[in-house]
Scaffold this active site. Structure first.
Site, short mmCIF file in Angstrom:
data_model
loop_
_atom_site.label_atom_id
_atom_site.label_comp_id
_atom_site.label_asym_id
_atom_site.label_seq_id
_atom_site.Cartn_x
_atom_site.Cartn_y
_atom_site.Cartn_z
N GLU A 249 0.81 -1.22 0.00
CA GLU A 249 0.00 0.00 0.00
C GLU A 249 0.85 1.27 0.00
OE1 GLU A 249 -2.45 -0.51 3.43
OE2 GLU A 249 -3.84 -1.83 2.41
N GLU B 278 -6.52 -8.18 0.01
CA GLU B 278 -6.87 -8.20 1.43
C GLU B 278 -8.32 -7.79 1.62
OE1 GLU B 278 -4.58 -5.64 3.94
OE2 GLU B 278 -2.70 -6.15 2.97
C1 GLA Z 1 -3.88 -2.77 5.40
C2 GLA Z 1 -2.52 -3.43 5.44
C3 GLA Z 1 -2.44 -4.59 6.33
C4 GLA Z 1 -3.23 -4.41 7.57
C5 GLA Z 1 -4.63 -4.08 7.20
C6 GLA Z 1 -5.55 -4.03 8.38
O1 GLA Z 1 -4.65 -3.17 4.36
O2 GLA Z 1 -2.05 -3.79 4.19
O3 GLA Z 1 -1.09 -4.77 6.64
O4 GLA Z 1 -2.67 -3.40 8.34
O5 GLA Z 1 -4.63 -2.84 6.53
O6 GLA Z 1 -5.38 -2.95 9.19
#
Ligand code: GLA
Length: 661
Positions: free
Chosen positions: A154, A307
């Protein structure tokens, strides 16, 4: 080039999640193996935040522990999505290179202790990132378990340090060519801002009042290019040792400081993370918004949900739960819209540390839990959908998205804080989603000819070329809805003179906006058709367009609020205020009717999602996802992949995936 598609390597769609075995010990790993088999996990994302373990000291690598896990996963039939850990540099790195820590606009330099605390433009950070990516690629590049590379995590952290200032100047020279051109673009003739040398130019750091908007916009563009360059560096380092596909996980729909169209072009497969901010039906709508964005960014190519949370809805200062059944419904909502599977963050809910309260596939309660049972049920469902691999989804309406337009609504000095780009995009998508229509997102410069209807909810900034493209689209037979405060500025944020929007669009819409009149926070205007407008209003002059609804009070009384213009063989619609939800839904329904776009499936009640995936050889599958509390009869019985038999009814909250002719 890459050797095999992800799904060929997996033998079906992907199911799994981030796996951080370093948080646990051997008995738990044994249980993980067993539970992963039960849940039909076939892909695990490993190493996202493992830099401190992989490189405990500069240049000294410890891969033994990762070898153990990669081999163990492989032996258990689980492929690996291997991450480069560069979103979280280790303590030794930041101690040795304090100049690589993030600096905020106010000059505060952050300290170590969280994650994402680095500066992308710091040479030491970029070098260290390339080195660790190269070391991982060298070691695991052709490991039989390896199915995908996951660069970073991210990309989002902005920095305003001196390294950034230097890199920004190089970028600005390249973009503007001369200091005179930069001064002209940023309008520095005002407020004594004129720059006499490049060294005087800085990132938009904290200052007393409005920052220069041109500087703010260019900084976003610069940062986006910097992210792409950093991604490319890692990707090329990896490709020197490995033929597996490479991606980085975006975080759609709201949170990115980059031009997603440009970044997506660099990815072998678009991947993205989704965490809704409201539960229930809103969460399902958000999943659809996310999925349609992710698919569209890759030009309709299959993409991957990297995710989601089993039980995570981020409502600002609290984590709300999902409803029972949402794990399956959300998973299928993404797959229906082109994802090649569904992954979660994370496999096992952390027992300690920063994300103890973020949900997992195996919750703190263990495998004897509702959540793990739903995960298992979902894994079984996904395992039955292997034949869908490689099939795609085509939207019948396009909503326009442009990073420049988004950033343009984030600069200082705008006439109203009520112009919310992300909300406008989400609202347009939601109205179409509610109407049962599959939505694509497109850039205003794209060829839009195949869409009977295009919605432009928030194009405050519109380049000359894009305005001309939209004019051509309408002239050629398209139906275009443009919403308030659009086309006000060009791509340098210079106001359009002579009335808004940009001239080619004025022609297509048959209107000219003479004056903007933002509304007070609680102000609500009544329009002549009984609907209501909030946030914004405009003094519009019809210049060939027909008025469908007018303002009723004050100086705007009898002035057009909603117009329609026949132009060429198409129609340009203009809406000059933010309509209430009911009226907006009615407008969208009317536009769909006039453009000849029906719902994906005729006759379904509201709150039942319907999406179709198409294979290149003509096979088709229809997803139906119910958010209703009573059963919904199907028009005719069909073969459901999830149950492996014929179905004639959609149970309350249930899902089917039908093979259709
Ligand atoms: C993001 C991150 C993860 C985790 C999630 C949940 O998507 O990529 O590492 O921190 O948030 O908080």
């Amino acid at each position: 080039m890459t050797s095999l598609h992800l799904t060929d390597r997996l033998g079906g769609l992907a199911f799994g999640g981030d796996y951080n075995p370093e948080q646990w010990d051997e008995p738990v790993w044994k249980e993980d193996d067993e539970l992963m088999r039960r849940a039909r996990v076939n892909l695990a994302t490993v190493g996202v935040f493992s830099w401190a373990l992989l490189e405990p000291e500069e240049g000294r690598y410890d891969f033994a522990w990762l070898d153990t896990h990669v081999d163990r996963l492989h032996a258990n039939g689980v492929a690996v999505d291997l991450a480069t850990p560069t979103a979280s540099p280790p303590p030794w790195f930041t101690l040795a290179h304090p100049d690589a820590l993030t600096v905020r606009p106010d000059g505060t330099r952050l300290t170590h202790g969280s994650r994402d605390t680095y500066c992308l433009t710091a040479p030491a950070y970029r070098n260290a990132s390339r080195r660790i990516a190269g070391a991982l690629a060298e070691r695991y590049g052709d490991h039989p378990a390896l199915a995908l590379w996951h660069v970073h995590n991210e990309y989002a952290t902005l920095c305003y340090c001196d390294h950034t200032a230097a890199a920004f100047r190089v970028w600005l020279r390249d973009r503007h060519g001369s200091l005179d051109a930069l001064n002209e673009a940023w309008g520095t003739a005002f407020w004594s801002q004129r720059y006499g040398s490049w060294e005087q130019v800085l990132p938009p750091r904290a200052t007393n009042w409005h920052k220069n908007p041109g500087q703010q916009l260019d900084f976003h563009r610069f940062w986006s290019d910097e992210v792409i360059a950093a991604y490319r560096e890692q990707r090329e380092t990896i490709r020197a040792h490995s033929d597996r596909p490479v991606t980085t996980n975006l975080m759609l729909p709201a949170y990115q400081n980059m031009d997603l169209w440009a970044l997506a072009r660099e990815l072998d497969v678009v991947s993205s993370d989704q965490y809704p901010s409201a539960p229930g039906l809103d969460a399902a709508a958000d999943a659809a918004f996310h999925a349609d964005r992710a698919r569209s960014l890759g030009g309709g190519r299959p993409w991957l949900l990297m995710e989601q949370g089993t039980n995570t809805v981020y409502d600002r200062d609290r984590v709300l739960a999902k409803e029972p059944g949402d794990v399956l419904r959300h998973t299928l909502g993404h797959i229906a819209r082109g994802s090649e599977g569904a992954l979660f963050f994370q496999w096992r809910q952390s027992r300690a540390g920063a994300e103890t309260w973020h949900s997992g596939m195996v919750p703190h309660a263990g495998s004897d839990s509702r959540i793990f049972r739903e995960v298992t049920q979902t894994g079984e469902a996904v395992a039955r959908l292997g034949e869908l691999a490689g099939s795609t989804v085509t939207g019948s309406v396009a909503v326009l998205h442009d990073a420049d337009a988004w950033w343009a609504l984030g600069v200082d000095g705008l006439p109203s804080a009520g112009l919310d780009y992300h909300a406008a995009l989400g609202r347009a998508h939601r109205a179409l989603w509610d109407a049962g229509v599959t939505v694509d997102f497109a850039h205003p410069g794209h060829d839009l000819g195949r869409y009977p209807l295009v919605v432009a909810p928030a194009l405050f900034l519109l380049s000359d070329e894009a305005a001309e493209n939209l004019r051509r689209y309408v002239a050629g037979g398209g139906t275009l809805l443009v919403q308030h405060a659009s086309g006000y500025v060009d791509d340098r944020l210079h106001a359009r003179l002579g009335g808004y929007p940009a001239p080619p669009l004025r022609e297509a819409l048959g209107i000219r906006v003479e004056e903007y009149r933002p509304l007070r926070r609680d102000e609500r205007l009544t329009l002549s058709d009984g609907s209501h407008g909030t946030v914004w209003s405009e003094s519009v002059r019809a210049d060939g367009a027909q008025t469908l609804a007018a303002y009723t009070h004050g100086m705007l009384a009898d002035r057009p609020a909603l117009t329609r213009h026949r132009f060429g063989t198409g129609q340009g619609w203009y809406l000059s205020t933010l309509l209430d939800d009911t009226a907006y839904a009615a407008l969208v329904a009317r536009l769909l009717g006039e453009a000849g776009v029906g719902p994906e499936v005729q006759g379904l009640p509201r709150r039942v999602e319907a999406v179709t995936r198409h294979a290149p050889d003509g096979r088709r599958w229809r997803f139906l996802i119910s958010h209703r509390t009573e059963p919904v009869p199907l028009p005719e019985p069909a073969h459901d992949l999830l149950t492996g038999g014929p179905v004639s009814e959609l149970p309350p909250g249930g899902c089917v995936v039908l093979r259709i002719a």
